[in-house]
Design a protein around this motif. Structure first.
Motif, mmCIF file in Angstrom:
data_model
loop_
_atom_site.group_PDB
_atom_site.id
_atom_site.type_symbol
_atom_site.label_atom_id
_atom_site.label_comp_id
_atom_site.label_asym_id
_atom_site.label_seq_id
_atom_site.Cartn_x
_atom_site.Cartn_y
_atom_site.Cartn_z
ATOM 1 N N LYS A 11 -40.254 -1.274 34.835
ATOM 2 C CA LYS A 11 -38.839 -1.505 34.502
ATOM 3 C C LYS A 11 -38.444 -0.695 33.278
ATOM 4 C CE LYS A 11 -38.030 -6.167 36.145
ATOM 5 N NZ LYS A 11 -37.365 -7.429 35.970
ATOM 6 N N TYR A 12 -39.293 -0.742 32.253
ATOM 7 C CA TYR A 12 -38.938 -0.058 31.004
ATOM 8 C C TYR A 12 -38.967 1.465 31.160
ATOM 9 C CZ TYR A 12 -38.788 -4.407 28.350
ATOM 10 O OH TYR A 12 -38.440 -5.656 27.873
ATOM 11 N N VAL A 13 -39.904 1.978 31.957
ATOM 12 C CA VAL A 13 -39.967 3.428 32.164
ATOM 13 C C VAL A 13 -38.693 3.893 32.863
ATOM 14 C CG1 VAL A 13 -41.096 5.219 33.550
ATOM 15 C CG2 VAL A 13 -42.474 3.673 32.179
ATOM 16 N N ILE A 41 -41.374 -13.600 20.317
ATOM 17 C CA ILE A 41 -42.122 -13.844 21.555
ATOM 18 C C ILE A 41 -41.459 -13.071 22.694
ATOM 19 C CG2 ILE A 41 -42.649 -15.658 23.242
ATOM 20 C CD1 ILE A 41 -42.905 -17.596 20.853
ATOM 21 N N ALA A 42 -42.231 -12.201 23.331
ATOM 22 C CA ALA A 42 -41.701 -11.321 24.391
ATOM 23 C C ALA A 42 -40.575 -10.461 23.821
ATOM 24 C CB ALA A 42 -41.251 -12.111 25.616
ATOM 25 N N ALA A 43 -40.961 -9.630 22.870
ATOM 26 C CA ALA A 43 -39.992 -8.871 22.057
ATOM 27 C C ALA A 43 -39.313 -7.739 22.805
ATOM 28 C CB ALA A 43 -40.712 -8.304 20.831
ATOM 29 N N VAL A 62 -44.492 -9.533 19.871
ATOM 30 C CA VAL A 62 -45.506 -9.670 20.923
ATOM 31 C C VAL A 62 -44.876 -9.417 22.288
ATOM 32 C CG1 VAL A 62 -47.209 -11.224 21.969
ATOM 33 C CG2 VAL A 62 -46.665 -11.432 19.535
ATOM 34 N N ASP A 63 -45.504 -8.582 23.067
ATOM 35 C CA ASP A 63 -45.025 -8.342 24.434
ATOM 36 C C ASP A 63 -46.187 -7.789 25.258
ATOM 37 O OD1 ASP A 63 -41.944 -8.063 25.664
ATOM 38 O OD2 ASP A 63 -43.450 -6.917 26.765
ATOM 39 N N ILE A 64 -46.088 -7.994 26.577
ATOM 40 C CA ILE A 64 -47.152 -7.495 27.451
ATOM 41 C C ILE A 64 -46.967 -6.012 27.767
ATOM 42 C CG2 ILE A 64 -46.072 -7.945 29.721
ATOM 43 C CD1 ILE A 64 -48.804 -9.221 30.533
HETATM 44 C C1 LIG Z 1 -35.960 -10.056 29.710
HETATM 45 S S1 LIG Z 1 -37.125 -9.272 28.643
HETATM 46 C C2 LIG Z 1 -36.575 -9.872 27.056
HETATM 47 C C3 LIG Z 1 -36.963 -8.966 25.925
HETATM 48 C C4 LIG Z 1 -36.384 -9.352 24.563
HETATM 49 N N1 LIG Z 1 -36.785 -10.683 24.143
HETATM 50 C C5 LIG Z 1 -34.879 -9.238 24.553
HETATM 51 O O1 LIG Z 1 -34.200 -10.248 24.394
HETATM 52 O O2 LIG Z 1 -34.399 -8.113 24.700
HETATM 53 C C6 LIG Z 1 -38.613 -10.225 28.931
HETATM 54 C C7 LIG Z 1 -39.835 -9.634 28.242
HETATM 55 O O3 LIG Z 1 -40.958 -10.475 28.516
HETATM 56 C C8 LIG Z 1 -42.110 -9.664 28.579
HETATM 57 N N2 LIG Z 1 -43.152 -10.408 29.306
HETATM 58 C C9 LIG Z 1 -43.120 -10.821 30.602
HETATM 59 N N3 LIG Z 1 -44.250 -11.476 30.920
HETATM 60 C C10 LIG Z 1 -45.021 -11.483 29.794
HETATM 61 C C11 LIG Z 1 -46.295 -12.008 29.480
HETATM 62 N N4 LIG Z 1 -47.037 -12.654 30.372
HETATM 63 N N5 LIG Z 1 -46.788 -11.821 28.229
HETATM 64 C C12 LIG Z 1 -46.046 -11.154 27.279
HETATM 65 N N6 LIG Z 1 -44.834 -10.641 27.522
HETATM 66 C C13 LIG Z 1 -44.317 -10.804 28.764
HETATM 67 C C14 LIG Z 1 -41.632 -8.409 29.295
HETATM 68 O O4 LIG Z 1 -42.458 -7.304 29.076
HETATM 69 C C15 LIG Z 1 -40.227 -8.237 28.715
HETATM 70 O O5 LIG Z 1 -40.235 -7.358 27.622
#
Ligand SMILES: C[S@@+](CC[C@H](N)C(=O)[O-])C[C@H]1O[C@@H](n2cnc3c(N)ncnc32)[C@H](O)[C@@H]1O
Length: 185
Positions: A11-13, A41-43, A62-64
């Motif tokens: 998605k990000y690419v 969390i999930a930045a 933190v993000d995956i």
């Molecule tokens: C909708 S985005 C929100 C990003 C950010 N918080 C924002 O508001 O712009 C959801 C994020 O969750 C991350 N994510 C999804 N599953 C994850 C996991 N198991 N561990 C860590 N991050 C995760 C994704 O990579 C993505 O960046």
């Protein structure tokens, strides 16, 4: 999980533009938190994390997705990207004066989030609710959607400073969103 990483990296690419604008709820309520450490969390690409780093917080983002985090590394000395799977990541206890959880839901983390705040620390949590009607959120997997009042009940051990459930215009469609700000006494 590896599957999540690949899916989000893809998605990000493929996404050409990233909003650099922090979430309104973050801008509005971050001033309630004492200056100190933040965990985002999930930045994602770090728009909220970078904003807070510039405000003088020490931010762990933190993000995956290493692709998403790659876009923010080196942007600010107060910003520390951590590539980790939040399905298994251990959030340290009593470490953060501010915790952000924006547009992400992992219910496993709820008790750890409460324990991770220092006394006087602030939680800002905003994500999608299960909607009604034919909106976009309804088609998303229910596991990633809050039920009505769920967020409020999950954090009742904290002092609730703000809570609302609204219908927003998010990206292309209408979305139901729950927003919570709470303090650890
Ligand atoms: C909708 S985005 C929100 C990003 C950010 N918080 C924002 O508001 O712009 C959801 C994020 O969750 C991350 N994510 C999804 N599953 C994850 C996991 N198991 N561990 C860590 N991050 C995760 C994704 O990579 C993505 O960046």
């Amino acid at each position: 999980m590896q599957e999540d990483r690949s899916r989000w990296n893809e998605k990000y690419v493929n996404k050409e533009k990233y909003s650099a604008e922090p979430a309104k709820i973050v801008k509005k309520f971050c001033t309630l938190a004492p200056k100190g450490r933040v965990i985002d969390i999930a930045a994602g690409t770090g728009k909220n994390a970078l904003f807070l780093a510039k405000q003088g917080f020490m931010v762990e983002a933190v993000d995956i997705s290493d692709v998403a985090l790659g876009r923010l590394s080196g942007h600010h000395p107060n910003l520390h990207p951590i590539c980790a799977d939040l399905d298994t990541f251990d959030i340290p206890r009593e470490r953060y004066s501010l915790i952000l959880n924006i547009r992400f839901l992992n219910r496993r983390l709820f008790p750890y989030i409460q324990e991770a705040l220092v006394p006087g620390g602030i939680l800002i949590f905003e994500t999608y609710l299960e909607g009604d009607g034919e909106d976009y959120c309804r088609s998303a997997c229910r596991d990633y959607l809050l039920r009505n009042n769920e967020l409020l009940h999950a954090f009742l051990s904290l002092r609730i400073l703000f809570y609302q459930e609204t219908k927003n215009h998010d990206q292309k469609d209408f979305c139901h969103i729950a927003s919570l700000v709470a303090m650890k006494d």
